[in-house]
Design an enzyme around this catalytic site. Structure first.
Site, mmCIF file in Angstrom:
data_model
loop_
_atom_site.group_PDB
_atom_site.id
_atom_site.type_symbol
_atom_site.label_atom_id
_atom_site.label_comp_id
_atom_site.label_asym_id
_atom_site.label_seq_id
_atom_site.Cartn_x
_atom_site.Cartn_y
_atom_site.Cartn_z
ATOM 1 N N GLY A 79 0.812 -1.212 0.000
ATOM 2 C CA GLY A 79 0.000 0.000 0.000
ATOM 3 C C GLY A 79 0.841 1.256 0.000
ATOM 4 O O GLY A 79 2.063 1.215 0.167
ATOM 5 N N GLY A 81 0.226 5.417 1.346
ATOM 6 C CA GLY A 81 -0.661 6.432 1.911
ATOM 7 C C GLY A 81 0.052 7.745 2.117
ATOM 8 O O GLY A 81 1.197 7.933 1.681
ATOM 9 N N PHE A 83 1.261 8.869 4.793
ATOM 10 C CA PHE A 83 2.407 8.640 5.668
ATOM 11 C C PHE A 83 3.603 8.128 4.868
ATOM 12 O O PHE A 83 4.739 8.512 5.097
ATOM 13 C CB PHE A 83 2.016 7.633 6.750
ATOM 14 N N GLY A 84 3.332 7.249 3.922
ATOM 15 C CA GLY A 84 4.394 6.628 3.138
ATOM 16 C C GLY A 84 3.994 5.232 2.718
ATOM 17 O O GLY A 84 2.835 4.830 2.869
ATOM 18 N N PRO A 85 4.936 4.442 2.200
ATOM 19 C CA PRO A 85 4.621 3.084 1.749
ATOM 20 C C PRO A 85 4.402 2.128 2.918
ATOM 21 O O PRO A 85 4.910 2.336 4.017
ATOM 22 C CB PRO A 85 5.864 2.686 0.949
ATOM 23 N N VAL A 86 3.623 1.073 2.651
ATOM 24 C CA VAL A 86 3.363 0.039 3.645
ATOM 25 C C VAL A 86 3.844 -1.293 3.076
ATOM 26 O O VAL A 86 3.547 -1.631 1.925
ATOM 27 C CB VAL A 86 1.860 -0.051 3.992
ATOM 28 N N LYS A 100 4.681 0.335 8.267
ATOM 29 C CA LYS A 100 4.367 1.627 7.664
ATOM 30 C C LYS A 100 5.614 2.501 7.778
ATOM 31 O O LYS A 100 6.021 2.877 8.874
ATOM 32 C CB LYS A 100 3.166 2.268 8.349
ATOM 33 N N ASP A 197 -9.846 11.400 10.064
ATOM 34 C CA ASP A 197 -9.566 10.939 8.702
ATOM 35 C C ASP A 197 -10.168 9.555 8.468
ATOM 36 O O ASP A 197 -9.515 8.658 7.933
ATOM 37 C CB ASP A 197 -8.058 10.916 8.448
#
Length: 390
Positions: A79, A81, A83-86, A100, A197
Site C-alpha cells: 500500500g 498512503g 504517511f508513506g509506503p506500507v 508503515k 480521517d
C-alpha cells in the site's frame, strides 16, 4: 606565615582544578558512552516517547525489519498512503506484520508519527488495528502493525470484481464493527479520540473480514468536558470531511460521525462519494442518496451486485442512519452511541433526516491525491469553494 598561606591556597586551587578536570573527563566519557549506545541502539527516541506516554511499546531494530520485509522489496509493498509506503513482513517467529514507513516526501512527519504511537498504543479494541512496535534509525521512522490479510475496505468496496465478495451480511457486519470502534474512541476509551480521517482506505479487514480502524496520525485527544476544537490546519480527505471542518476548521466527535455516514452510504452502494457520477444529475453520492430518499426510492441506492437475500428493513435502516449522520448541522447528527443503538435495534423508531450537507461537489478544489486508493487529501493551504446542500 605567608608561605604557609600560599601553600594552602595553592593546594586548594590545585584540588579544585583537578576536580574540574576530573568532572570534565568523566562527563566526556559519559557522553561518548551515550553516543556509542545511541549508535548501537538507535531506537531510544521511541522508548522515551513511550515512557512519556506512560505505556510500554516493543522496539524493533532496523536489521529485523529489513530482513522481515525482504529489504523493503517492491514485491512486499502492499500500500501507499499519506504517511508513506506500507510493506508486508514476517518476523523470525513467523508472525506476519505490516510496516508503515515514513516517506521523506510525506506531508506527515515526526509530529504525526509520535501522535500515532502515543494514541494507538493506549487504545485496545477489537475494531482498532493493533500497533506491535516501532523502529527509528536516523531519519527512518516506522510503525509495526498486525498484518491484515484482506488489506483495506477500499480494495473491496470499489472494485468491480472483489465487491461481489461482500454480501449484505458482511457489509452490515463491517458497518457495525466501524460503529463499535468509533464509539470506543469517542466514549468508552480512557482518552476521547477524534480520528479526523475516517475513510475506506483507513478501514482494514482481517482474515474474517472484521473491520479495524487504522491511521491515527492526525487524530486529536479531547480532555475533560471538551466537545470541539478549531484548527487553522485543515487536513483530511475531501469527500469525508464535514462541512464545519472543511470550511471553518471546527472539528468534534460529530465530524467523525459525518465521515461515518459517508462510509455507510459508500458501503451500501459500492460507490465513492468523491467522484460519484450520475447521468441525470450533478449530485455526489450524499446528494444522490438524499434524492432517492426524498422520492421514496431508497432501495435504489443498494449496490446492484447484491443479489442474495437480505433484510429490506435492515438496508433501509442503514440508509436512514447514514443520512442522519451526514446532516449539515453537527447538532442534527446523532452521537455514535445513538448510531450503534439505532443500527442494532430494528424496533426503534428513527427520526427523519433533513437535507444533508455537501450534496454537490465543486470542480474548483485543488487536491493532493496522495492517499491510498486515490483518495484526495485536503490541507490548510487549499482554498475550498464547496457548494452546500440546496
Amino acid at each position: 606565615m605567608s608561605i604557609v598561606v600560599i601553600v594552602a591556597i595553592s593546594t586548594v586551587l590545585g584540588m579544585l582544578f583537578s576536580g574540574v578536570i576530573g568532572w570534565y573527563i568523566c562527563r566526556l566519557k559519559n557522553a561518548t558512552k551515550k553516543a556509542v549506545q545511541q549508535e548501537n541502539n538507535p531506537y531510544k527516541d521511541c522508548k522515551e516517547e513511550s515512557q512519556e506516554g506512560d505505556f510500554e511499546l516493543p522496539l524493533l531494530d532496523m536489521s529485523t525489519v529489513y530482513a522481515a520485509t525482504n529489504k523493503f522489496s517492491s514485491e512486499n509493498k502492499i500500500g501507499q498512503g499519506g504517511f508513506g509506503p506500507v510493506y508486508k513482513g514476517e518476523l523470525p517467529n513467523g508472525q506476519e506484520i505490516a510496516v508503515k514507513r515514513l516517506s521523506q516526501s510525506s506531508g506527515q512527519g515526526p509530529k504525526e508519527f509520535k501522535n500515532e504511537v502515543i494514541l494507538i498504543a493506549n487504545l485496545q479494541h477489537r475494531n482498532l488495528v493493533r500497533l506491535l512496535g516501532c523502529c527509528i534509525q536516523g531519519e527512518e521512522r516506522m510503525l509495526i502493525y498486525e498484518y491484515m490479510s484482506n488489506k483495506s475496505l477500499n480494495n473491496f468496496i470499489f472494485d468491480e470484481t472483489r465487491r461481489k465478495l461482500l454480501s449484505w451480511k458482511k457489509r452490515f457486519n463491517i458497518i457495525m464493527g466501524i460503529a463499535r470502534g468509533l464509539l470506543y474512541l469517542h466514549q468508552d476509551s480512557r482518552l476521547r479520540i477524534i480520528h479526523r480521517d475516517l475513510k475506506t482506505s483507513n478501514i482494514l479487514l482481517d482474515g474474517e473480514m472484521e473491520p479495524k480502524i487504522s491511521d491515527f496520525g492526525i487524530a486529536r485527544i479531547f480532555g475533560g468536558e471538551q466537545t470541539e476544537e478549531k484548527t487553522k490546519r485543515v487536513i483530511g480527505t475531501y469527500g469525508y470531511m464535514s462541512p464545519e471542518y472543511a470550511m471553518r476548521g471546527h472539528f468534534s466527535v460529530k465530524s467523525d460521525v459525518f465521515s461515518f455516514g459517508v462510509l455507510v452510504l459508500e458501503i451500501i452502494s459500492g460507490q465513492k462519494n468523491w467522484g460519484f457520477c450520475h447521468p441525470e444529475h450533478d449530485f455526489n453520492l450524499i446528494g444522490h442518496a438524499w434524492k432517492l430518499w426524498s422520492e421514496e426510492k431508497p432501495m435504489e441506492l443498494m449496490d446492484k451486485v447484491l443479489e442474495e437475500s437480505f433484510s429490506v428493513n435492515e438496508v433501509l435502516r442503514c440508509v436512514q442512519v447514514g443520512l442522519l449522520c451526514v446532516q449539515q448541522r453537527p447538532e442534527d447528527r446523532p452521537s455514535m452511541s445513538d448510531v450503534a443503538f439505532m443500527l442494532s435495534n430494528e424496533s426503534t423508531l428513527l427520526p427523519q433526516p433533513k437535507e444533508p450537507g455537501f450534496c454537490m461537489e465543486s470542480s474548483s478544489i485543488k487536491i493532493d491525491s496522495s492517499s491510498i486508493g486515490q483518495d484526495s487529501s485536503t490541507h490548510n493551504e487549499v482554498t475550498l469553494t464547496i457548494l452546500d446542500g440546496r
